[in-house]
Scaffold this motif. Sequence first.
Motif, PDB file in Angstrom:
ATOM      1  N   GLY A 166      11.261 -12.279  -0.139  1.00  0.00           N
ATOM      2  CA  GLY A 166      10.837 -11.374  -1.201  1.00  0.00           C
ATOM      3  C   GLY A 166      11.925 -11.144  -2.238  1.00  0.00           C
ATOM      4  O   GLY A 166      11.660 -11.181  -3.450  1.00  0.00           O
ATOM      5  N   ILE A 167      13.155 -10.920  -1.786  1.00  0.00           N
ATOM      6  CA  ILE A 167      14.263 -10.701  -2.729  1.00  0.00           C
ATOM      7  C   ILE A 167      14.544 -11.969  -3.525  1.00  0.00           C
ATOM      8  O   ILE A 167      14.823 -11.911  -4.731  1.00  0.00           O
ATOM      9  CB  ILE A 167      15.513 -10.228  -1.966  1.00  0.00           C
ATOM     10  N   GLU A 168      14.457 -13.119  -2.869  1.00  0.00           N
ATOM     11  CA  GLU A 168      14.668 -14.381  -3.579  1.00  0.00           C
ATOM     12  C   GLU A 168      13.647 -14.549  -4.707  1.00  0.00           C
ATOM     13  O   GLU A 168      13.977 -15.045  -5.794  1.00  0.00           O
ATOM     14  CB  GLU A 168      14.593 -15.555  -2.599  1.00  0.00           C
ATOM     15  N   GLN A 169      12.413 -14.153  -4.460  1.00  0.00           N
ATOM     16  CA  GLN A 169      11.385 -14.248  -5.503  1.00  0.00           C
ATOM     17  C   GLN A 169      11.738 -13.359  -6.694  1.00  0.00           C
ATOM     18  O   GLN A 169      11.574 -13.747  -7.856  1.00  0.00           O
ATOM     19  CB  GLN A 169      10.024 -13.867  -4.931  1.00  0.00           C
ATOM     20  N   TRP A 170      12.242 -12.152  -6.417  1.00  0.00           N
ATOM     21  CA  TRP A 170      12.641 -11.260  -7.502  1.00  0.00           C
ATOM     22  C   TRP A 170      13.831 -11.827  -8.273  1.00  0.00           C
ATOM     23  O   TRP A 170      13.895 -11.718  -9.502  1.00  0.00           O
ATOM     24  CB  TRP A 170      12.959  -9.874  -6.941  1.00  0.00           C
ATOM     25  N   LEU A 171      14.764 -12.432  -7.572  1.00  0.00           N
ATOM     26  CA  LEU A 171      15.914 -13.039  -8.250  1.00  0.00           C
ATOM     27  C   LEU A 171      15.477 -14.221  -9.103  1.00  0.00           C
ATOM     28  O   LEU A 171      15.977 -14.403 -10.227  1.00  0.00           O
ATOM     29  CB  LEU A 171      16.946 -13.490  -7.209  1.00  0.00           C
ATOM     30  N   ASP A 172      14.551 -15.023  -8.594  1.00  0.00           N
ATOM     31  CA  ASP A 172      14.046 -16.165  -9.359  1.00  0.00           C
ATOM     32  C   ASP A 172      13.309 -15.715 -10.620  1.00  0.00           C
ATOM     33  O   ASP A 172      13.470 -16.297 -11.698  1.00  0.00           O
ATOM     34  CB  ASP A 172      13.095 -17.004  -8.494  1.00  0.00           C
ATOM     35  N   GLU A 173      12.504 -14.682 -10.462  1.00  0.00           N
ATOM     36  CA  GLU A 173      11.650 -14.250 -11.576  1.00  0.00           C
ATOM     37  C   GLU A 173      12.417 -13.500 -12.656  1.00  0.00           C
ATOM     38  O   GLU A 173      12.173 -13.706 -13.851  1.00  0.00           O
ATOM     39  CB  GLU A 173      10.525 -13.361 -11.044  1.00  0.00           C
ATOM     40  N   HIS A 174      13.351 -12.639 -12.269  1.00  0.00           N
ATOM     41  CA  HIS A 174      13.972 -11.739 -13.253  1.00  0.00           C
ATOM     42  C   HIS A 174      15.407 -12.089 -13.621  1.00  0.00           C
ATOM     43  O   HIS A 174      15.930 -11.546 -14.600  1.00  0.00           O
ATOM     44  CB  HIS A 174      13.908 -10.306 -12.737  1.00  0.00           C
ATOM     45  N   ARG A 175      16.068 -12.940 -12.874  1.00  0.00           N
ATOM     46  CA  ARG A 175      17.409 -13.413 -13.204  1.00  0.00           C
ATOM     47  C   ARG A 175      18.377 -12.278 -13.544  1.00  0.00           C
ATOM     48  O   ARG A 175      18.939 -12.220 -14.629  1.00  0.00           O
ATOM     49  CB  ARG A 175      17.344 -14.379 -14.391  1.00  0.00           C
ATOM     50  N   PRO A 176      18.627 -11.368 -12.624  1.00  0.00           N
ATOM     51  CA  PRO A 176      19.569 -10.276 -12.917  1.00  0.00           C
ATOM     52  C   PRO A 176      21.005 -10.783 -12.978  1.00  0.00           C
ATOM     53  O   PRO A 176      21.339 -11.837 -12.433  1.00  0.00           O
ATOM     54  CB  PRO A 176      19.370  -9.327 -11.737  1.00  0.00           C
ATOM     55  N   GLU A 177      21.847  -9.995 -13.654  1.00  0.00           N
ATOM     56  CA  GLU A 177      23.275 -10.309 -13.734  1.00  0.00           C
ATOM     57  C   GLU A 177      24.066  -9.619 -12.625  1.00  0.00           C
ATOM     58  O   GLU A 177      25.163 -10.059 -12.279  1.00  0.00           O
ATOM     59  CB  GLU A 177      23.831  -9.887 -15.091  1.00  0.00           C
ATOM     60  N   PHE A 178      23.528  -8.536 -12.110  1.00  0.00           N
ATOM     61  CA  PHE A 178      24.174  -7.767 -11.052  1.00  0.00           C
ATOM     62  C   PHE A 178      23.125  -7.330 -10.037  1.00  0.00           C
ATOM     63  O   PHE A 178      21.949  -7.209 -10.375  1.00  0.00           O
ATOM     64  CB  PHE A 178      24.872  -6.517 -11.610  1.00  0.00           C
ATOM     65  N   VAL A 179      23.587  -7.053  -8.825  1.00  0.00           N
ATOM     66  CA  VAL A 179      22.713  -6.522  -7.781  1.00  0.00           C
ATOM     67  C   VAL A 179      23.364  -5.246  -7.252  1.00  0.00           C
ATOM     68  O   VAL A 179      24.544  -5.253  -6.879  1.00  0.00           O
ATOM     69  CB  VAL A 179      22.501  -7.527  -6.641  1.00  0.00           C
ATOM     70  N   ALA A 180      22.609  -4.153  -7.246  1.00  0.00           N
ATOM     71  CA  ALA A 180      23.103  -2.869  -6.746  1.00  0.00           C
ATOM     72  C   ALA A 180      22.322  -2.516  -5.488  1.00  0.00           C
ATOM     73  O   ALA A 180      21.087  -2.473  -5.505  1.00  0.00           O
ATOM     74  CB  ALA A 180      22.927  -1.779  -7.804  1.00  0.00           C
ATOM     75  N   VAL A 181      23.035  -2.264  -4.406  1.00  0.00           N
ATOM     76  CA  VAL A 181      22.421  -1.990  -3.112  1.00  0.00           C
ATOM     77  C   VAL A 181      22.916  -0.636  -2.621  1.00  0.00           C
ATOM     78  O   VAL A 181      24.092  -0.291  -2.796  1.00  0.00           O
ATOM     79  CB  VAL A 181      22.777  -3.090  -2.077  1.00  0.00           C
ATOM     80  N   GLU A 182      22.009   0.121  -2.007  1.00  0.00           N
ATOM     81  CA  GLU A 182      22.427   1.422  -1.467  1.00  0.00           C
ATOM     82  C   GLU A 182      23.337   1.214  -0.256  1.00  0.00           C
ATOM     83  O   GLU A 182      23.023   0.439   0.646  1.00  0.00           O
ATOM     84  CB  GLU A 182      21.212   2.251  -1.053  1.00  0.00           C
ATOM     85  N   ARG A 183      24.463   1.918  -0.277  1.00  0.00           N
ATOM     86  CA  ARG A 183      25.384   1.849   0.856  1.00  0.00           C
ATOM     87  C   ARG A 183      24.777   2.595   2.044  1.00  0.00           C
ATOM     88  O   ARG A 183      24.332   3.739   1.910  1.00  0.00           O
ATOM     89  CB  ARG A 183      26.734   2.469   0.479  1.00  0.00           C
ATOM     90  N   VAL A 184      24.762   1.957   3.197  1.00  0.00           N
ATOM     91  CA  VAL A 184      24.113   2.521   4.377  1.00  0.00           C
ATOM     92  C   VAL A 184      25.049   3.511   5.059  1.00  0.00           C
ATOM     93  O   VAL A 184      26.228   3.221   5.293  1.00  0.00           O
ATOM     94  CB  VAL A 184      23.709   1.411   5.363  1.00  0.00           C
TER      95      VAL A 184
END
Length: 205
Positions: free
Chosen positions: A52-70
């Motif tokens: 699922g994340i790969e599909q979002w990366l393919d479709e939207h081509r972001p420059e950065f990824v921000a993830v919530e720290r657990v």
Amino acid sequence: MRVLGVDPGLTRCGVGVVDGVAGRRLTMVGVGVVRTPADAETGHRLLAIEQGIEQWLDEHRPEFVAVERVFSQHNVRTVMGTAQASAVAVLCAARRGLPVALHTPSEVKAAVTGSGRADKAQVTAMVTRLLRLAAPPRPADAADALALAICHIWRAPAVHRLQQAHARARSARPAAPGAHIPAAPAVRRPAGEPPAPASSPRKAP
């Protein structure tokens, strides 16, 4: 700047893409949730999140990824699933050479609402207002993903300046004592003075 925010979760992994720069209007590019069935094996669920994340990366081509720290929670089983989903998001970004930023929940809340103790309803309301959305993003995981992207866009300039300051401080730091001892300067004799006689070796008695 285009940022993909990821609110990690094993059952629902929120994803949201935001365009913009600090101090200017922000635009939502997309928002959604990657879902996995609760009765599936953990490996298959993580694989579904990766796809699922790969599909979002393919479709939207972001420059950065921000993830919530657990952070640790009372429910160990829940936090383990969240940490696993977070690792998948970081892996997907690293595979493409994308920079990843980890933001704590309080950092995200403070950036979006002005209070690090805001509840989910307040975060959702502010995300809806900041992105000028016709309706609040649902579920809350999707709103949290957008909040992560907004947080990163607004914090990135300050973080960059802080990193530059640290780099300058390291380069200007003096050498540790004893790291380099300069050679003693040569003794210059007045002109015309004969050199001191060499001492003869002493014989053993």
